[in-house]
Design a protein around this motif. Structure first.
Motif, PDB file in Angstrom:
ATOM      1  N   ILE A  76      33.510 -30.851  -3.729  1.00 41.32           N
ATOM      2  CA  ILE A  76      33.738 -29.634  -3.372  1.00 41.32           C
ATOM      3  C   ILE A  76      34.990 -29.030  -3.423  1.00 41.32           C
ATOM      4  N   ALA A  77      36.135 -29.884  -3.686  1.00 41.96           N
ATOM      5  CA  ALA A  77      37.365 -29.440  -3.688  1.00 41.96           C
ATOM      6  C   ALA A  77      38.327 -30.270  -4.494  1.00 41.96           C
ATOM      7  N   VAL A  78      39.243 -30.034  -5.281  1.00 45.10           N
ATOM      8  CA  VAL A  78      40.223 -30.759  -5.980  1.00 45.10           C
ATOM      9  C   VAL A  78      41.456 -30.148  -5.389  1.00 45.10           C
ATOM     10  N   LEU A  79      42.376 -31.044  -4.613  1.00 45.59           N
ATOM     11  CA  LEU A  79      43.370 -30.585  -3.915  1.00 45.59           C
ATOM     12  C   LEU A  79      44.649 -31.323  -4.490  1.00 45.59           C
ATOM     13  N   ARG A  80      45.770 -30.681  -5.068  1.00 46.52           N
ATOM     14  CA  ARG A  80      47.206 -31.129  -5.579  1.00 46.52           C
ATOM     15  C   ARG A  80      48.077 -30.916  -4.786  1.00 46.52           C
ATOM     16  N   PRO A  81      48.791 -31.602  -3.971  1.00 43.62           N
ATOM     17  CA  PRO A  81      49.731 -31.187  -2.855  1.00 43.62           C
ATOM     18  C   PRO A  81      50.945 -29.995  -3.369  1.00 43.62           C
ATOM     19  N   VAL A  82      51.343 -30.366  -4.591  1.00 45.11           N
ATOM     20  CA  VAL A  82      52.437 -29.380  -5.184  1.00 45.11           C
ATOM     21  C   VAL A  82      51.659 -28.038  -5.592  1.00 45.11           C
ATOM     22  N   ALA A  83      50.660 -28.205  -6.541  1.00 44.00           N
ATOM     23  CA  ALA A  83      50.051 -27.255  -7.294  1.00 44.00           C
ATOM     24  C   ALA A  83      49.207 -26.457  -6.450  1.00 44.00           C
ATOM     25  N   CYS A  84      48.244 -27.198  -5.784  1.00 45.29           N
ATOM     26  CA  CYS A  84      47.114 -26.534  -5.103  1.00 45.29           C
ATOM     27  C   CYS A  84      46.801 -27.327  -3.565  1.00 45.29           C
ATOM     28  N   ASP A  85      47.367 -27.068  -2.638  1.00 43.96           N
ATOM     29  CA  ASP A  85      47.420 -27.833  -1.496  1.00 43.96           C
ATOM     30  C   ASP A  85      46.285 -27.113  -0.622  1.00 43.96           C
ATOM     31  N   GLN A  86      45.679 -26.094  -1.056  1.00 41.22           N
ATOM     32  CA  GLN A  86      44.687 -25.533  -0.028  1.00 41.22           C
ATOM     33  C   GLN A  86      43.745 -24.826  -0.920  1.00 41.22           C
ATOM     34  N   THR A  87      42.510 -24.563  -0.540  1.00 37.65           N
ATOM     35  CA  THR A  87      41.661 -23.652  -1.287  1.00 37.65           C
ATOM     36  C   THR A  87      40.484 -23.211  -0.197  1.00 37.65           C
ATOM     37  N   ALA A  88      40.101 -22.095  -0.587  1.00 43.88           N
ATOM     38  CA  ALA A  88      38.971 -21.181   0.236  1.00 43.88           C
ATOM     39  C   ALA A  88      37.650 -21.579  -0.477  1.00 43.88           C
ATOM     40  N   MET A  89      36.735 -21.660   0.460  1.00 44.08           N
ATOM     41  CA  MET A  89      35.299 -21.998   0.102  1.00 44.08           C
ATOM     42  C   MET A  89      34.361 -21.308   1.201  1.00 44.08           C
ATOM     43  N   GLN A  90      33.150 -21.252   0.461  1.00 46.20           N
ATOM     44  CA  GLN A  90      32.013 -20.621   1.518  1.00 46.20           C
ATOM     45  C   GLN A  90      31.036 -21.386   1.227  1.00 46.20           C
ATOM     46  N   LEU A  91      30.989 -22.484   2.059  1.00 44.01           N
ATOM     47  CA  LEU A  91      29.653 -23.477   2.077  1.00 44.01           C
ATOM     48  C   LEU A  91      28.924 -23.858   3.363  1.00 44.01           C
ATOM     49  N   VAL A  92      27.820 -23.341   3.137  1.00 45.36           N
ATOM     50  CA  VAL A  92      26.826 -23.261   4.557  1.00 45.36           C
ATOM     51  C   VAL A  92      26.122 -24.763   4.470  1.00 45.36           C
ATOM     52  N   PHE A  93      25.867 -25.479   5.650  1.00 42.21           N
ATOM     53  CA  PHE A  93      25.216 -26.607   5.773  1.00 42.21           C
ATOM     54  C   PHE A  93      24.266 -26.356   7.143  1.00 42.21           C
ATOM     55  N   GLY A  94      22.866 -26.851   6.819  1.00 41.52           N
ATOM     56  CA  GLY A  94      21.938 -26.618   7.915  1.00 41.52           C
ATOM     57  C   GLY A  94      22.067 -27.603   8.877  1.00 41.52           C
ATOM     58  N   TYR A  95      21.573 -27.378  10.178  1.00 44.37           N
ATOM     59  CA  TYR A  95      21.466 -28.467  11.185  1.00 44.37           C
ATOM     60  C   TYR A  95      20.385 -29.593  10.786  1.00 44.37           C
ATOM     61  N   ASP A  96      19.358 -29.064   9.799  1.00 46.93           N
ATOM     62  CA  ASP A  96      18.201 -30.069   9.624  1.00 46.93           C
ATOM     63  C   ASP A  96      18.402 -31.031   8.487  1.00 46.93           C
ATOM     64  N   VAL A  97      19.795 -30.938   7.840  1.00 46.86           N
ATOM     65  CA  VAL A  97      20.061 -31.586   6.782  1.00 46.86           C
ATOM     66  C   VAL A  97      21.454 -32.640   6.952  1.00 46.86           C
ATOM     67  N   PRO A  98      21.148 -33.934   6.852  1.00 45.64           N
ATOM     68  CA  PRO A  98      22.314 -34.805   7.250  1.00 45.64           C
ATOM     69  C   PRO A  98      23.686 -34.336   6.243  1.00 45.64           C
ATOM     70  N   THR A  99      24.914 -34.350   6.771  1.00 47.27           N
ATOM     71  CA  THR A  99      25.846 -33.952   6.145  1.00 47.27           C
ATOM     72  C   THR A  99      26.914 -34.844   6.474  1.00 47.27           C
ATOM     73  N   LYS A 100      27.848 -35.172   5.226  1.00 50.86           N
ATOM     74  CA  LYS A 100      28.851 -36.047   5.521  1.00 50.86           C
ATOM     75  C   LYS A 100      29.885 -35.422   4.485  1.00 50.86           C
ATOM     76  N   PHE A 101      31.348 -35.689   4.761  1.00 51.97           N
ATOM     77  CA  PHE A 101      32.428 -35.511   4.021  1.00 51.97           C
ATOM     78  C   PHE A 101      33.031 -36.567   3.789  1.00 51.97           C
ATOM     79  N   ALA A 102      33.814 -36.642   2.620  1.00 52.64           N
ATOM     80  CA  ALA A 102      34.586 -37.957   2.277  1.00 52.64           C
ATOM     81  C   ALA A 102      35.875 -37.427   1.381  1.00 52.64           C
ATOM     82  N   VAL A 103      36.935 -38.237   1.193  1.00 57.17           N
ATOM     83  CA  VAL A 103      38.134 -37.795   0.652  1.00 57.17           C
ATOM     84  C   VAL A 103      38.394 -39.028  -0.389  1.00 57.17           C
ATOM     85  N   GLU A 104      38.651 -38.745  -1.581  1.00 55.95           N
ATOM     86  CA  GLU A 104      39.047 -39.931  -2.608  1.00 55.95           C
ATOM     87  C   GLU A 104      40.374 -39.521  -3.068  1.00 55.95           C
ATOM     88  N   SER A 105      41.412 -40.602  -3.051  1.00 55.49           N
ATOM     89  CA  SER A 105      42.746 -40.316  -3.369  1.00 55.49           C
ATOM     90  C   SER A 105      43.292 -41.583  -3.365  1.00 55.49           C
TER      91      SER A 105
END
Length: 183
Positions: A76-105
């Motif tokens: 959902i995002a690719v972040l690079r500390p010097v070039a792009c350290d933040q990003t805006a998004m508009q993602l909606v997740f419902g209560y009836d769907v399991p949702t997890k987030f993870a970071v790889e680096s």
């Protein structure tokens, strides 16, 4: 007495309308979100902090279920500390769907996700929603328009078309006249 009246009006509310949400993730970490029943989670942004390396990259992933009930793990995002350290998004997740987030680096910074909870749309209007969706496409169904309004709209449209044809002819003539003046 004014305090009691004010307190009573708030006591009856009992449900939140919108509430801020955030999550901190370290590389290699995966966290599940427990969205309250009847609410949706709107993820609005991702920010990386604590890393100033030019070559670091953070992949922010979601793990959830598609509309076809298939598991999906999109980036959902690719972040690079010097070039792009933040990003805006508009993602909606419902209560009836399991949702997890993870970071790889391979770096050691932290990623912060932010957003808010808001009440989910009512499920009891499913049949009506299908009809409403048809109206949202900008087209009007003929059976929804009274006959006398149809006649009035047709007459108005024909008048505009006739006026438009006359204007187009005049414009062409004016353009020709302008060309003659330049010579």
């Amino acid at each position: 007495a004014a305090r009691n009246a004010s307190s009573e009006s708030h006591e009856g509310a009992g449900t939140m309308s919108v509430a801020f949400w955030s999550m901190e993730l370290s590389p290699g970490e995966e966290k599940e979100v427990n969205i309250p029943d009847g609410y949706v989670l709107n993820v609005q942004g991702a920010t990386v902090a604590g890393d100033s390396s030019k070559n670091s990259m953070y992949l922010v992933k979601a793990e959830t279920t598609s509309i076809d009930n298939e598991p999906i793990k999109p980036v959902i995002a690719v972040l690079r500390p010097v070039a792009c350290d933040q990003t805006a998004m508009q993602l909606v997740f419902g209560y009836d769907v399991p949702t997890k987030f993870a970071v790889e680096s391979s770096a050691s910074g932290k990623v912060y996700l932010t957003g808010y909870y808001q009440p989910a749309p009512d499920d009891d209007d499913d049949d009506d929603d299908d009809d409403d969706d048809d109206d949202d496409d900008g087209e009007i169904d003929e059976e929804d328009v009274p006959a006398n309004l149809k006649d009035a709209l047709r007459a108005q449209m024909m008048a505009r078309m006739r006026a438009g044809d006359d204007d187009d002819d005049d414009d062409d003539d004016d353009d020709d006249d302008d060309d003659d003046d330049d010579d």
